[in-house]
Design a protein around this motif. Structure first.
Motif, PDB file in Angstrom:
ATOM      1  N   TYR A   1      -4.687  25.302  38.568  1.00  0.00           N
ATOM      2  CA  TYR A   1      -5.798  25.956  38.780  1.00  0.00           C
ATOM      3  C   TYR A   1      -6.761  26.032  37.678  1.00  0.00           C
ATOM      4  N   LYS A   2      -6.163  26.726  36.576  1.00  0.00           N
ATOM      5  CA  LYS A   2      -6.895  26.994  35.461  1.00  0.00           C
ATOM      6  C   LYS A   2      -7.471  25.569  34.864  1.00  0.00           C
TER       7      LYS A   2
ATOM      8  N   TYR B   1      -8.464  23.037  36.225  1.00  0.00           N
ATOM      9  CA  TYR B   1      -9.446  22.525  36.984  1.00  0.00           C
ATOM     10  C   TYR B   1     -10.913  23.383  36.743  1.00  0.00           C
ATOM     11  N   HIS B   2     -10.487  24.322  36.296  1.00  0.00           N
ATOM     12  CA  HIS B   2     -11.690  25.371  36.247  1.00  0.00           C
ATOM     13  C   HIS B   2     -11.984  25.369  34.668  1.00  0.00           C
TER      14      HIS B   2
ATOM     15  N   ALA C   1     -14.836  21.176  36.114  1.00  0.00           N
ATOM     16  CA  ALA C   1     -15.106  21.360  37.453  1.00  0.00           C
ATOM     17  C   ALA C   1     -15.921  19.855  37.739  1.00  0.00           C
TER      18      ALA C   1
ATOM     19  N   THR D   1     -20.502  21.835  40.364  1.00  0.00           N
ATOM     20  CA  THR D   1     -21.404  22.780  39.813  1.00  0.00           C
ATOM     21  C   THR D   1     -22.862  22.323  39.911  1.00  0.00           C
TER      22      THR D   1
ATOM     23  N   TRP E   1     -13.410  19.417  47.464  1.00  0.00           N
ATOM     24  CA  TRP E   1     -12.989  20.297  46.375  1.00  0.00           C
ATOM     25  C   TRP E   1     -12.347  21.562  47.050  1.00  0.00           C
TER      26      TRP E   1
ATOM     27  N   MET F   1      -8.579  22.861  46.415  1.00  0.00           N
ATOM     28  CA  MET F   1      -8.446  24.284  45.808  1.00  0.00           C
ATOM     29  C   MET F   1      -7.715  25.002  46.609  1.00  0.00           C
TER      30      MET F   1
END
Length: 114
Positions: free
Chosen positions: A22-23, A25-26, A31, A36, A84, A88
């Motif tokens: 997850y981190k 992806y961000h 992203a 965005t 997305w 997520m």
């Protein structure tokens, strides 16, 4: 320009590998550009997510053009945003007190230094 701030919380699944993914992806630049763009197009001028353990905290600053109802409708109609969000959800889980179908729960401000 006047801005308004919204704060939300959501949990990640308690799995170190999923949290790591997850981190990633961000991380800066990772992203999806469509995501965005959809954020900026909605009048969101800054969005930050913080993590402690598996609890996330989102700070969202918006300008006067932001309308949460319009943003939700635009997201529902955007296939890339839906893709997305589905991806997520592999990493996220609802807070115990979240309403049915609620992912990010709005937070109540209880203090402000003035």
């Amino acid at each position: 320009m006047m801005t308004k701030r919204y704060c939300f919380s959501c949990d990640l699944k308690e799995d170190p590998q999923l949290i790591k993914e997850y981190k990633e992806y961000h991380a800066a630049g990772n992203a999806w550009p469509e995501i965005t763009k959809s954020i900026k197009d909605a009048g969101i001028v800054d969005l930050q997510i913080y993590l402690t353990g598996n609890r996330m905290f989102m700070i969202m600053d918006v300008d006067e053009t932001f309308d949460p109802v319009k943003k939700a409708k635009a997201d529902e109609e955007n296939p890339k945003v839906q893709e997305w969000e589905e991806l997520m959800w592999k990493y996220q889980q609802a807070l115990p007190w979240a309403k049915e179908g609620e992912k990010w729960v709005s937070m109540e401000q209880v203090f402000q230094l003035v």
